[in-house]
Design a protein around this motif. Structure first.
Motif, mmCIF file in Angstrom:
data_model
loop_
_atom_site.group_PDB
_atom_site.id
_atom_site.type_symbol
_atom_site.label_atom_id
_atom_site.label_comp_id
_atom_site.label_asym_id
_atom_site.label_seq_id
_atom_site.Cartn_x
_atom_site.Cartn_y
_atom_site.Cartn_z
ATOM 1 N N LEU A 79 14.416 11.146 -9.055
ATOM 2 C CA LEU A 79 13.412 10.152 -9.442
ATOM 3 C C LEU A 79 13.857 8.752 -9.015
ATOM 4 C CD1 LEU A 79 10.743 9.545 -10.877
ATOM 5 C CD2 LEU A 79 12.013 9.281 -13.007
ATOM 6 N N TYR A 80 15.157 8.490 -9.145
ATOM 7 C CA TYR A 80 15.684 7.183 -8.726
ATOM 8 C C TYR A 80 15.424 6.977 -7.230
ATOM 9 C CZ TYR A 80 18.914 3.252 -8.272
ATOM 10 O OH TYR A 80 19.452 2.011 -8.029
ATOM 11 N N LYS A 81 15.673 8.021 -6.452
ATOM 12 C CA LYS A 81 15.435 7.935 -5.000
ATOM 13 C C LYS A 81 13.948 7.709 -4.731
ATOM 14 C CE LYS A 81 19.196 10.273 -2.770
ATOM 15 N NZ LYS A 81 19.768 11.605 -2.967
ATOM 16 N N GLU A 82 13.118 8.396 -5.503
ATOM 17 C CA GLU A 82 11.672 8.278 -5.277
ATOM 18 C C GLU A 82 11.190 6.845 -5.544
ATOM 19 O OE1 GLU A 82 8.976 10.533 -7.903
ATOM 20 O OE2 GLU A 82 7.680 8.821 -7.396
ATOM 21 N N VAL A 83 11.659 6.229 -6.633
ATOM 22 C CA VAL A 83 11.161 4.875 -6.928
ATOM 23 C C VAL A 83 11.745 3.846 -5.970
ATOM 24 C CG1 VAL A 83 10.584 5.314 -9.348
ATOM 25 C CG2 VAL A 83 12.850 4.428 -8.786
ATOM 26 N N TRP A 84 12.835 4.193 -5.287
ATOM 27 C CA TRP A 84 13.434 3.276 -4.302
ATOM 28 C C TRP A 84 13.089 3.656 -2.862
ATOM 29 C CZ3 TRP A 84 15.375 -1.426 -4.246
ATOM 30 C CH2 TRP A 84 15.834 -1.980 -5.455
ATOM 31 N N ARG A 85 12.050 4.494 -2.684
ATOM 32 C CA ARG A 85 11.757 4.944 -1.323
ATOM 33 C C ARG A 85 11.415 3.755 -0.424
ATOM 34 N NH1 ARG A 85 7.784 5.933 -4.590
ATOM 35 N NH2 ARG A 85 5.670 5.231 -4.040
ATOM 36 N N GLY A 86 11.871 3.844 0.819
ATOM 37 C CA GLY A 86 11.594 2.772 1.784
ATOM 38 C C GLY A 86 12.376 1.501 1.488
ATOM 39 N N GLY A 87 13.376 1.586 0.632
ATOM 40 C CA GLY A 87 14.238 0.421 0.373
ATOM 41 C C GLY A 87 13.646 -0.612 -0.564
ATOM 42 N N VAL A 88 12.488 -0.300 -1.177
ATOM 43 C CA VAL A 88 11.930 -1.233 -2.177
ATOM 44 C C VAL A 88 11.748 -0.503 -3.500
ATOM 45 C CG1 VAL A 88 10.707 -2.650 -0.467
ATOM 46 C CG2 VAL A 88 9.494 -0.798 -1.587
ATOM 47 N N ASP A 103 0.853 -1.199 0.000
ATOM 48 C CA ASP A 103 0.000 0.000 0.000
ATOM 49 C C ASP A 103 0.890 1.252 0.000
ATOM 50 O OD1 ASP A 103 0.972 0.367 2.556
ATOM 51 O OD2 ASP A 103 -0.855 -0.339 3.548
ATOM 52 N N GLU A 104 0.248 2.414 0.219
ATOM 53 C CA GLU A 104 1.019 3.653 0.118
ATOM 54 C C GLU A 104 2.080 3.797 1.203
ATOM 55 O OE1 GLU A 104 -1.929 6.703 -0.468
ATOM 56 O OE2 GLU A 104 -2.263 5.871 -2.492
ATOM 57 N N ASP A 105 1.934 3.030 2.297
ATOM 58 C CA ASP A 105 2.947 3.084 3.370
ATOM 59 C C ASP A 105 3.951 1.944 3.252
ATOM 60 O OD1 ASP A 105 1.625 5.256 4.513
ATOM 61 O OD2 ASP A 105 0.140 3.887 5.418
ATOM 62 N N ASN A 106 4.008 1.343 2.084
ATOM 63 C CA ASN A 106 4.949 0.229 1.846
ATOM 64 C C ASN A 106 4.615 -1.027 2.651
ATOM 65 O OD1 ASN A 106 6.628 1.048 -0.142
ATOM 66 N ND2 ASN A 106 8.318 1.664 1.195
ATOM 67 N N LYS A 107 3.381 -1.123 3.148
ATOM 68 C CA LYS A 107 2.981 -2.317 3.909
ATOM 69 C C LYS A 107 2.344 -3.315 2.939
ATOM 70 C CE LYS A 107 3.526 -0.782 8.232
ATOM 71 N NZ LYS A 107 3.236 0.651 8.331
ATOM 72 N N PRO A 108 2.656 -4.625 3.102
ATOM 73 C CA PRO A 108 2.056 -5.626 2.202
ATOM 74 C C PRO A 108 0.526 -5.581 2.282
ATOM 75 C CG PRO A 108 3.688 -6.619 3.675
ATOM 76 C CD PRO A 108 3.519 -5.199 4.127
ATOM 77 N N VAL A 109 -0.134 -5.750 1.158
ATOM 78 C CA VAL A 109 -1.600 -5.776 1.173
ATOM 79 C C VAL A 109 -2.059 -7.238 1.258
ATOM 80 C CG1 VAL A 109 -1.821 -3.634 -0.152
ATOM 81 C CG2 VAL A 109 -1.856 -5.821 -1.365
#
Ligand code: ATP
Ligand code: MG
Length: 552
Positions: free
Chosen positions: A412-421, A375-381
Motif C-alpha cells: 500500500l505504501y508503494k501504491e500511494v507513492w507511485r510515480g514518485g509522488v 490526473d490518473e497518469d500523474n500529469k498536472p491538471v
C-alpha cells in the motif's frame, strides 16, 4: 520569550510578507521531549504548559517544570518494567493528563507510542498489539476499557498498566510513579527512529497503521504557528481524543514548540453548552474542532457566552458546510479557517492566520510542501479541473512530517507513492489564486450518467435547507445511470417529514446546482454511520445499500 522553534524552522517570505518557503533543520538526535519540553523547563520552569479539566470539572495546571519531572519519572518507571528504545507501547488514555506524561516519557526512552482510541474493540486492540509487537498497554482504569485490554493481552507477554488504582493483576501507573526517580540521563535516540504508530480513522476501510519518525513534531510548527495562529503564553484548545493524529496536530508538538499552553477538556459526553462555557471560563485564545462541533455550536445562542478572548477558529478532518461557517461568522465575527491533511502527513493545505478564508475553500498549499492536483497518469491538471491531491517531493526526498510507511503493508505504501509522488486519494479543484476546493475522497465521487459528482458540493446545498441538521451524499447503484445521487439526511430537532419534505429538498437543490446533481433518492435517518473518531463514513452507507440490494 523562548524561541526554541527558531532553531528548527525558518520562513522565507516575499516582499509582501507571504511565506513562500520554509526551511527545517534538526540534529540527528532531535527528540521533542528533551529538546523542547525539557528546554522550556530549564529556561522557564514556571511557564504554563497544560490546563487539564477532568470529567469531574477539576482543573489541574502543569508547568513545563512539572512536565520535565513527571516525564522523567514515567520514563524511569517504564524503563524499570523493561521498556526500552524501539519498544512499542500502546496508550488508551482518552483525555487523561497521564496521556501527555506517558507519550513524552515514551519519547524520552526512544520507544514507539501507539495512541489508540478507547472506542476500538478488544479484537482491534489484539490485532494492533500483534501487528505492532506492543510490549505494554497503558490504559484508563474504567472497568470497560480494562476488560477490553485484559482480553486483548491475555496469553501474551504484554504488560497492562492502569492509571489510578491497580485493577486486578495490572500494574498501577500511580504506584510506579511514586517510586520512580525524577532524574533521568538523556537516552540517545535517532531522528530516523520510529516514534509513533497512528491508526487512520477507518473512514473508507480498515484503519491503517501509519509510522512517523522523530522529526514529525517539527512539521507541526507550521500547523500551530500559521494555521492555529497560537500565541506565546496563550491557551489553545483542539477538540480531539488522544487516540487520533488530530491530537498530535493540536495538543502536543506545534503548540508547545510555540510556547502556548494547551487546554485539555476531558468529558464523557459532549454538550455544546459545556464546551462553550469552558471556552469562556478558561479564556481560550485559539480553537480547533471538527465541523460537527460547529454544527452544534450554531444551534446555541452564542451571545450568552463571553468569547471575547477567542480570536481564531479552525477546522479540518471533514468537509465544513459553508452554511455552518457563515452562521458561525454571523454569530461571532470569527471566520473559521479550514485546513486539510491526513494521519499520514502534517497539514498540507490551509487558510493561514491573517489570510482571508475564501468561502468553501480548504485553503492554499502549505509552504512546507509542494501540493498539486494530478490526473490518473500523474500529469498536472489545468486550473478549475478536478484532480487528485498529491505531494511532490523535492529531489525525491521524503518531506518532513510525511509518514515513513504503513506498518505491515509495504504494498500500500508503494501504491500511494507511485510515480514518485504521494497520493492522498482525495479529489479537489484549484482556482487561479491557488485555492483548493475539496470535492471528495476518490471512492466517494459519484459517477452518474457520465457525470462526476462530488458529494461535498451537493451536501453544502442540502445543508442550506432550514430543515436539515446534517447529511451525507453517496452514489446509489443504478442499472441505467451507473449510480444516482442519494442523500441521507438528519433533520433538525422538532422537524418532521409530513411526506412532502423530500420533494421540497429536491426542488431546493435543483434550483441551486446543475440539475444532474440533485438527489434522486432522499432518506431521512436518525443517525449517520460514523467512524470511532466521529467522521461520517459514506463508504458504510454504500455498503449497506449494496447489501440490501443483494438481498432482494
Ligand atoms: P482512512 O484513511 O482509514 O479511510 P481517514 O482518511 O478519514 O481514514 P484521517 O487520516 O483521519 O483518516 O483523515 C484524513 C482524511 O480526512 C483526508 O484524506 C480527507 O479525506 C479528510 N479531510 C481532512 N481534512 C479535510 C477537509 N478540510 N475537508 C474535507 N475532508 C478533509
Ligand atoms: Mg485516509
Amino acid at each position: 520569550m523562548t524561541n526554541i522553534y527558531q532553531r528548527y524552522y525558518k520562513e522565507k517570505c516575499d516582499k509582501d510578507g507571504n511565506i513562500v518557503g520554509i526551511e527545517t533543520t534538526c540534529d540527528n538526535n532531535f527528540n521533542f521531549a528533551y529538546d523542547v519540553i525539557d528546554k522550556f523547563a530549564d529556561e522557564c520552569p514556571d511557564k504554563l504548559a497544560m490546563v487539564h479539566r477532568s470529567t469531574d470539572g477539576v482543573d489541574t495546571r502543569f508547568t513545563f517544570g512539572d512536565l520535565k519531572i513527571l516525564t522523567n519519572k514515567a520514563a524511569n518507571a517504564l524503563s524499570a518494567l523493561g521498556i526500552k528504545r524501539g519498544d512499542p507501547v500502546m496508550l488508551l488514555l482518552k483525555r487523561r493528563y497521564e496521556f501527555w506524561i506517558s507519550i513524552l516519557a515514551i519519547h524520552k526512552l526512544g520507544a514507539v507510542a501507539i495512541p489508540t482510541s478507547h472506542m476500538v474493540s478488544s479484537e482491534d486492540i489484539k490485532e494492533r498489539i500483534e501487528i505492532s509487537g506492543a510490549k505494554a498497554v497503558i490504559c484508563v482504569n474504567s472497568e470497560q476499557i480494562c476488560d477490553k485490554v485484559e482480553r486483548a493481552v491475555s496469553g501474551k507477554d504484554v504488560i497492562q498498566i492502569v492509571v489510578g488504582d491497580s485493577y486486578k493483576n495490572t500494574v498501577s501507573f500511580d504506584r510506579i510513579m511514586e517510586d520512580a526517580s525524577a532524574e533521568l540521563d538523556r537516552i540517545e535516540t535517532d531522528v530516523n527512529d520510529n516514534m509513533l504508530y497512528y491508526f487512520t480513522s477507518g473512514t473508507s476501510g480498515a484503519p491503517k497503521a501509519v509510522i512517523h519518525d522523530f522529526s514529525y513534531p517539527i512539521a507541526h510548527i507550521y500547523t500551530a504557528k500559521c494555521w492555529h495562529g497560537v500565541e506565546y503564553d496563550g491557551l489553545h484548545l483542539t477538540v480531539a481524543d488522544s487516540g487520533w493524529a488530530k491530537s498530535a496536530w493540536g495538543k502536543l508538538y506545534g503548540q508547545w514548540f510555540m510556547g502556548t499552553a494547551i487546554m485539555v477538556y476531558d468529558y464523557e459526553q459532549f454538550y455544546a453548552t459545556d464546551l462553550l462555557k469552558l471556552i469562556s471560563e478558561e479564556k481560550i485564545n485559539t480553537f480547533c474542532a471538527p465541523p460537527t462541533i460547529y454544527k452544534y455550536f450554531i444551534l446555541e445562542d452564542l451571545s450568552q457566552y463571553d468569547l471575547s478572548n477567542l480570536h481564531t477558529a479552525t477546522t479540518a478532518g471533514e468537509p465544513m458546510p459553508e452554511e455552518v461557517a457563515e452562521k458561525f461568522f454571523a454569530m461571532t465575527g470569527i471566520r473559521i479557517r479550514e485546513g486539510f491533511g491526513q494521519t499520514e502527513t502534517a497539514l498540507q493545505i490551509c487558510t493561514p492566520a491573517g489570510k482571508e478564508q475564501v468561502k468553501g475553500s480548504i485553503g492554499i498549499s502549505s509552504p512546507l510542501y509542494n501540493v498539486a492536483l494530478v490526473d490518473e497518469d500523474n500529469k498536472p491538471v489545468a486550473v478549475g479541473e478536478e484532480g487528485e491531491i498529491v505531494i511532490i517531493p523535492d529531489e525525491g526526498k521524503r518531506p518532513i512530517g510525511i509518514f515513513k510507511g504503513y506498518l505491515g503493508d509495504e504494498a500500500l505504501y508503494k501504491e500511494v507513492w507511485r510515480g514518485g509522488v504521494y497520493h492522498t486519494k482525495d479529489k479537489a479543484i484549484m482556482d487561479e489564486s491557488g485555492h483548493f476546493f475539496f470535492i471528495g475522497r476518490n471512492d466517494d465521487v459519484i459517477k452518474s450518467s457520465g457525470y462526476r459528482i462530488g458529494p461535498s458540493e451537493v451536501e453544502d446545498v442540502i445543508m442550506c435547507h432550514p430543515a436539515v441538521f446534517e447529511c451525507a451524499v453517496t452514489g446509489f447503484p443504478s442499472r441505467n445511470r451507473g449510480a444516482v445521487v442519494k442523500a441521507s439526511i438528519i433533520l433538525k430537532e422538532g422537524v418532521e417529514d409530513t411526506g412532502k419534505l423530500g420533494t421540497e429538498i429536491q426542488e431546493f437543490v435543483k434550483k441551486r446546482v446543475a440539475i444532474y446533481k440533485y438527489p434522486r433518492i432522499i432518506k431521512f435517518v436518525e443517525e449517520l454511520p460514523r467512524t470511532s473518531s466521529g467522521k461520517i463514513s459514506r463508504a458504510r452507507i454504500r455498503q449497506a445499500d449494496l447489501a440490501r440490494l443483494n438481498k432482494k
